[in-house]
Each structure stands twice: as structure tokens, then as C-alpha cells.
Enzyme design. Structure first.
Site, PDB file in Angstrom:
ATOM      1  N   HIS A  75      20.205 -49.384  33.224  1.00 29.56           N
ATOM      2  CA  HIS A  75      20.864 -50.680  33.385  1.00 29.56           C
ATOM      3  C   HIS A  75      22.351 -50.486  33.071  1.00 29.56           C
ATOM      4  O   HIS A  75      22.857 -49.389  33.062  1.00 29.56           O
ATOM      5  CB  HIS A  75      20.262 -51.711  32.427  1.00 29.56           C
ATOM      6  CG  HIS A  75      18.825 -52.013  32.666  1.00 29.56           C
ATOM      7  ND1 HIS A  75      18.380 -52.850  33.670  1.00 29.56           N
ATOM      8  CD2 HIS A  75      17.702 -51.602  32.016  1.00 29.56           C
ATOM      9  CE1 HIS A  75      17.071 -52.953  33.630  1.00 29.56           C
ATOM     10  NE2 HIS A  75      16.625 -52.206  32.639  1.00 29.56           N
ATOM     11  N   ARG A  98       9.264 -49.460  22.302  1.00 31.84           N
ATOM     12  CA  ARG A  98      10.268 -49.728  23.334  1.00 31.84           C
ATOM     13  C   ARG A  98      11.359 -48.666  23.258  1.00 31.84           C
ATOM     14  O   ARG A  98      11.789 -48.269  22.175  1.00 31.84           O
ATOM     15  CB  ARG A  98      10.863 -51.122  23.139  1.00 31.84           C
ATOM     16  CG  ARG A  98      11.616 -51.610  24.359  1.00 31.84           C
ATOM     17  CD  ARG A  98      11.688 -53.125  24.416  1.00 31.84           C
ATOM     18  NE  ARG A  98      12.117 -53.546  25.735  1.00 31.84           N
ATOM     19  CZ  ARG A  98      11.310 -53.786  26.752  1.00 31.84           C
ATOM     20  NH1 ARG A  98      10.014 -53.661  26.588  1.00 31.84           N
ATOM     21  NH2 ARG A  98      11.780 -54.154  27.913  1.00 31.84           N
ATOM     22  N   CYS A 153      14.458 -50.007  36.924  1.00 30.09           N
ATOM     23  CA  CYS A 153      13.468 -50.384  35.909  1.00 30.09           C
ATOM     24  C   CYS A 153      12.189 -50.973  36.507  1.00 30.09           C
ATOM     25  O   CYS A 153      11.353 -50.242  37.009  1.00 30.09           O
ATOM     26  CB  CYS A 153      14.113 -51.345  34.900  1.00 30.09           C
ATOM     27  SG  CYS A 153      13.206 -51.482  33.350  1.00 30.09           S
TER      28      CYS A 153
END
Length: 254
Positions: free
Chosen positions: A197, A133, A99
Site C-alpha cells: 500500500h 497481522r 492486497c
């Protein structure tokens, strides 16, 4: 005579764990540490934060994600290490950047407020922040690793330059690098960048083994696991647990 594990260290650099460690990214360090031990190597963990000394050996480098504020905190220190990191990447040191550090390993990251953070350009890519997002479970397909399963949570849209291979491709669901070209992550030599993640490595042991094999071959000329009956059984149990976790994560809606 077989070489003992204590004489086969593998040095793992955890890069900026104080500021770039979000959504369980520290689990990647633990996953590598555990698998190395089961393979009969001696994992040595070096946490490197801002202004910390670099270890004498760096066989695997792992970096996590963070908010924009975390990226701004570490950027100056990252640039001081940029030439060294380029040399290590060119020399085949395996790296996994998640990320925020994936973005800074590219050419630049332009945040939502218009701030432009220059990257160190190990990966030829650039990132632009957006208001929307991108969040949810993600399954992508890789010729090298098969299905990769993780969890994305980012507002930056990353675009790979021509000729840069993505880590994987997606069929439909998931936004990945940018929500437009169905790519996710990047793979350059032994350097992996990804938005996954979760943490990523406990659910994707093939990627862990890719990093471990590359590190062992670079340092010792070969990847040569040394098992006992107990460690072989423990590794099998670890892989079974990973398979169950993959099934659950893949079945969950975004």
C-alpha cells in the site's frame, strides 16, 4: 504530423473502488493518470463497481485492497468477469492488484474464520488467513524495478506456486507474502500482485512506467511520449518528489 493527446486515449479501469480501496490505493489511479498526461496521452478513468458496465476499452486495470467483508461483497461480480479478465491478462493488458484483490486473483483465500473464498486464478497462488497481522514499511528488491518501497498491512499469508515469479525479495525486515520465504508479490506477464500500500505507485514511478509502456505498446504499437518543455519539467519534478518520498519511507522503522 504528430498525433495529439486527444487522439491517443489510454483507458484505465479502477476495479471496485467502492469496496476495495483502502490505505490510499486510489492514489495509484491518480499516479497513472498524471504520468499519462505528462507523456502526452489522454487518460480516461472508468470506475467499475459491482454490476457496472465494462468500458469499450481497458488498457490498464488497477485494483485495491479491502477488508474480508469487502472481498465477500465483490466476489460474485468478480467471477462473472473472470473469463474476460483472463482473456485480457493473456492478451497483455497490464494490471496492478493490491492486497485483497491480489489474493482474489490467486486460486483461493481461506480467511481466519475458515471461510474459503475461491479466486479467479490469474496468479497461481493461494492465501491463508492468520491471527498475526503483518504491518509496517517494506523495502524489497526487484531485478526489473530496483528497490520497491511501500507499506504492508495484512493477515493473509500468500504462497506462490512453483514457477511463479515474485515481484521482489526482501533482506531481513518485512514479512511480504508470508514471512517465510522472503518473497513479496507476484509478476505474471504484465499482471502485478502485491501487498504494498502507501499508495504504491507515487513512490515507485518505474512500476507506473512499466504499466503505461505495456498499455501504450499494446494499443498503439509503441510507447511514444510527446513532451513540451513544461511537461518535461513537471515530470522531472514529480520524479524528484518520488525520490524524496522513497528516502523518507525507507528510513522509517516498521
Amino acid at each position: 504530423m504528430e498525433q495529439s493527446a486527444s487522439k491517443r486515449p489510454i483507458d484505465i479501469v479502477s476495479l471496485y473502488p467502492k469496496d476495495m480501496n483502502i490505505y490510499g490505493d486510489s492514489g495509484n489511479v491518480l499516479a497513472i493518470e498524471r504520468r499519462l498526461s505528462l507523456y502526452g496521452y489522454e487518460p480516461r478513468i472508468h470506475a467499475v463497481n459491482q454490476n457496472d458496465a465494462w468500458p469499450d476499452h481497458a488498457d490498464i486495470i488497477l485494483g485495491g485492497g479491502g477488508q474480508d467483508t469487502g472481498q465477500k461483497k465483490i466476489i460474485e461480480d468478480l467471477f462473472r468477469r473472470a473469463d474476460m479478465l483472463h482473456e485480457l491478462a493473456d492478451d497483455g493488458v497490464p494490471m496492478l492488484m493490491i492486497c485483497g484483490l491480489y489474493q482474489l486473483f490467486g486460486e483461493y483465500f481461506e480467511t481466519v474464520d475458515g471461510t474459503k473464498l475461491e479466486g479467479i486464478s490469474i496468479i497461481r497462488s493461494y492465501t491463508v488467513g492468520r491471527d498475526v497481522r503483518m504491518i509496517g514499511n517494506l523495502v524489497e528488491h526487484s531485478e526489473l524495478f530496483g528497490d520497491i518501497i511501500g507499506y504492508e498491512n495484512h493477515s493473509g499469508q500468500t504462497f506462490l506456486r512453483e514457477g511463479v515469479a515474485p515481484l521482489g525479495h526482501m533482506d531481513g525486515e518485512g514479512t511480504g507474502n508470508n514471512g517465510e520465504d522472503h518473497t513479496e508479490g507476484a509478476l505474471v506477464n504484465h499482471v502485478i500482485g502485491t501487498y504494498m500500500h502507501g499508495s504504491l505507485l507515487p513512490k515507485n514511478p518505474k512500476i507506473s512506467d512499466f504499466l503505461i509502456r505495456a498499455a501504450a505498446e499494446r494499443r498503439y504499437g509503441e510507447f511514444a511520449p510527446q513532451f513540451t518543455d513544461e511537461t518535461r519539467e513537471q515530470l522531472a519534478h514529480l520524479d524528484e518528489t518520488a525520490a524524496r518520498a522513497r528516502e523518507v519511507a525507507a528510513s522509517r522503522p516498521r
